[in-house]
Scaffold this active site. Sequence first.
Site, short mmCIF file in Angstrom:
data_model
loop_
_atom_site.label_atom_id
_atom_site.label_comp_id
_atom_site.label_asym_id
_atom_site.label_seq_id
_atom_site.Cartn_x
_atom_site.Cartn_y
_atom_site.Cartn_z
N VAL A 139 3.67 84.99 96.96
CA VAL A 139 4.47 86.22 96.95
C VAL A 139 4.03 87.06 95.76
O VAL A 139 3.98 86.56 94.63
CB VAL A 139 5.97 85.91 96.86
CG1 VAL A 139 6.78 87.21 96.85
CG2 VAL A 139 6.41 85.03 98.03
N LYS A 140 3.69 88.31 96.02
CA LYS A 140 3.22 89.20 94.97
C LYS A 140 4.40 89.91 94.31
O LYS A 140 5.23 90.52 94.99
CB LYS A 140 2.23 90.23 95.54
CG LYS A 140 0.96 89.62 96.07
CD LYS A 140 0.06 90.65 96.74
CE LYS A 140 -0.69 91.48 95.74
NZ LYS A 140 -1.71 92.35 96.41
N ILE A 141 4.44 89.84 92.98
CA ILE A 141 5.43 90.55 92.18
C ILE A 141 4.68 91.32 91.10
O ILE A 141 3.87 90.73 90.38
CB ILE A 141 6.45 89.59 91.54
CG1 ILE A 141 7.21 88.80 92.62
CG2 ILE A 141 7.44 90.35 90.66
CD1 ILE A 141 8.19 87.78 92.05
#
EC number: 2.2.1.2
Length: 373
Positions: A139-141
């Site tokens: 998951v990209k943050i």
Amino acid sequence: MNANPIQRLYELGQSAWLDFISRDLLTSGELRRLVQRDGLRGVTSNPTIFQKAIAGSADYDAFIDGAHPSEADAAVLERIMVRDLQLACDELFPIYERTGGTDGFASIEVSPVLAHETVGSIDQAQRLWTAVGRPNLMVKIPATREGLPAIEQCLVEGININVTLLFGVPRYLEVVKAYLRALETRAAQNRAIDRVASVASFFVSRVDTKVDKILDMLAPSAAAERGKSLRGKIAIANAKVAYAEFERIAASDRWHELAAKGARPQRLLWGSSSSKDPAYPDTYYVEALAGPRTVNTMPLETFRAYLDHGRPEIRIIRDRDLAFEQIAELVNLGIDFDAIVQTLEDEGVASFIESYDKAVHSISGKRRQRRSA
């Protein structure tokens, strides 16, 4: 059979990922061919990629048509993203298994409108992680100030995180500290850390795009002439300094203690690796940043260009002293590199928000057309 340039990159320690996703790529067999034939080892996505895929093709029209009339357009977009990432993860899972969880990842990004909301980023990251339901998801943050605690908390929970929109070394070091603290917290809780994976996506070509313009505007002088010799050099120098920090941390006692418990390094991932300036070769940044324990995520055209005429060789550790000198020279020229880095982060978030909004509007427009047909 001789290894191609992408495969040779892997032999040197760098994994090539694709910074692109579309339903056609996933269902036509092309992704499988890129993996099995060419040596691709991962996939990343972002709001801009999904916006272009949705607006520029009819691949998602049936999916959009099947949405319940009461479902919000943003919810339809999220379901599109989840489904594509499930398909990508499934295609890449054999690599994930074969490499013991080092490669074979596909990345999905939290909504960019949450880039400055810690709690909101955590909540959506948890939802996406659960919805995709694949161990090889990342998951990209974004690495904004508010994103840092969200990144750390998600890692503590065992969610694989691709830390995105990194432009400067000081923020990169904050990201590394968050990663180490998260692993230490899990270890203190007697929770496994050997399958927690993360990459730090350090953006490259956008740095030169911004700095080169400033160098070109310097008033004529001897200093300005020296400055112009830095055109096309600062992005690579910045990445080399970051890699030097990666090596320093990897040699530390703190890391060795975690590694003894099974921790895997948070690899630097070179993003924005396509050449934006036509004066630079199409493989300019890929060539310069080849090195061990790194990832390069490339747009499809850059991937194909490197496959065709790449010259794999470890270059990231070359001329390291010169890289530090080049960054310092910006200060001598009166250029505030920290301010440039912050501007790039702000512009990156704004650009992704714009793409996200366009993707939602594309879905809305297609739904209106169907209702009026």
